[in-house]
Design a protein around this motif. Structure first.
Motif, short mmCIF file in Angstrom:
data_model
loop_
_atom_site.label_atom_id
_atom_site.label_comp_id
_atom_site.label_asym_id
_atom_site.label_seq_id
_atom_site.Cartn_x
_atom_site.Cartn_y
_atom_site.Cartn_z
N LYS A 4 0.84 -1.20 0.00
CA LYS A 4 0.00 0.00 0.00
C LYS A 4 0.88 1.25 0.00
O LYS A 4 1.85 1.34 0.75
N SER A 5 0.52 2.21 -0.85
CA SER A 5 1.28 3.45 -0.92
C SER A 5 1.03 4.29 0.32
O SER A 5 -0.04 4.26 0.92
N PHE A 6 2.05 5.04 0.71
CA PHE A 6 1.96 5.91 1.89
C PHE A 6 2.83 7.14 1.66
O PHE A 6 3.98 7.02 1.23
N THR A 7 2.27 8.30 1.93
CA THR A 7 3.02 9.55 1.78
C THR A 7 3.39 10.06 3.16
O THR A 7 2.51 10.30 4.01
N ASN A 8 4.70 10.23 3.39
CA ASN A 8 5.15 10.64 4.71
C ASN A 8 5.07 12.15 4.90
O ASN A 8 4.62 12.89 4.01
#
Length: 263
Positions: free
Chosen positions: A175-179
């Motif tokens: 799953k993509s995640f933007t920090n």
């Protein structure tokens, strides 16, 4: 003389007192009840570490050189990885204060667990995730201890030196995640939930907290069995992950966390 009437009702004041007492009791009892449930889940997760330890030690009983076998992903030797060097790293790690790192988990306050083979800030000196492969001692031990999907995640991350796996697999999701810095990457986790407790699923901060699943000889002076534990970055085997409920994620028992509270 007429008998006194014993059917006196409850006054409003008495009712208010009862409600107040019940409110006070609920504020004390309910948190303890929820704390008990979380502690039980932590114990279940700790048992998984014992299962992994037992699987590894059973392999050693059957073959005292079981952990010397290097099983890369089928058909792909990892460029730049020497089998003899990897075996040496394993044995050096097993005798070290930190132990040898099998894989790493990242916990975040706002999103799901991330599993990966290695990370530069997760006790990476003796990382041996390359030895998992898709067969052999470590692969079988992970499967026997219900760490389904972990070996496949490691395999997909290593061969092409992939930092961010943007696809899932038969046993894991991606799953993509933007920090907080605006950088997007992918978090890989087994489809079958790896751990049950909040302690091993969510971190305490809005950023990654990393723990390495490491192993070490029970007694380096007499190496015949191993212990398994979750280790915070930069710590040694006596400072394993200790939860707020007092659960020590180490098969060494309490001595595995005897320095965990020290600053």
């Amino acid at each position: 003389m007429k008998p006194m009437n014993s059917k006196r009702g409850i006054t409003l004041m008495e009712l208010m007192v009862v409600i107040a007492i019940m409110g006070i009791l609920s504020t004390v009892a309910v948190p303890k009840l929820f704390g008990f449930e979380e502690k039980a889940r932590e114990k279940i997760d700790l048992l998984k570490l014992y299962d992994l330890r037992n699987a590894l030690n059973l392999a050693l009983i059957e073959d005292d050189a079981a952990m010397d076998v290097y099983d890369p992903v089928t058909g792909k030797d990892i460029p730049g990885v020497d089998r003899a060097q990897m075996s040496k790293k394993l044995h050096d790690g097993l005798s070290s204060k930190t132990g040898a790192t099998l894989f790493v988990i990242e916990l975040h306050q706002k999103t799901s667990i991330n599993v990966q083979g290695s990370h530069g800030s997760a006790n990476n000196t003796y990382n041996i995730c390359q030895m998992v492969g898709d067969a052999g001692t470590f692969y079988n031990a992970l499967r026997d201890a219900n760490f389904d999907g972990v070996a496949e995640i490691i395999a997909d991350r290593i061969p092409d030196k992939v930092s961010y796996v943007d696809h899932g697999g038969d046993t894991y999701t991606s799953k993509s995640f933007t920090n907080s810095q605006g950088k997007t990457y992918y978090r890989t986790a087994p489809i079958r939930k790896l751990f049950q407790s909040k302690a091993l699923n969510f971190g305490k901060i809005d950023d990654n907290t990393r723990y390495s699943l490491s192993l070490r000889w029970t007694n380096p002076g007499d190496p015949y069995s191993v212990e398994v534990y979750m280790l915070p970055n930069g710590k040694d085997w006596e400072s394993a992950y200790l939860t707020d409920n007092g659960t020590c994620f180490s098969t060494y028992g309490r001595k595995g966390c005897r320095n965990s509270r020290k600053k």
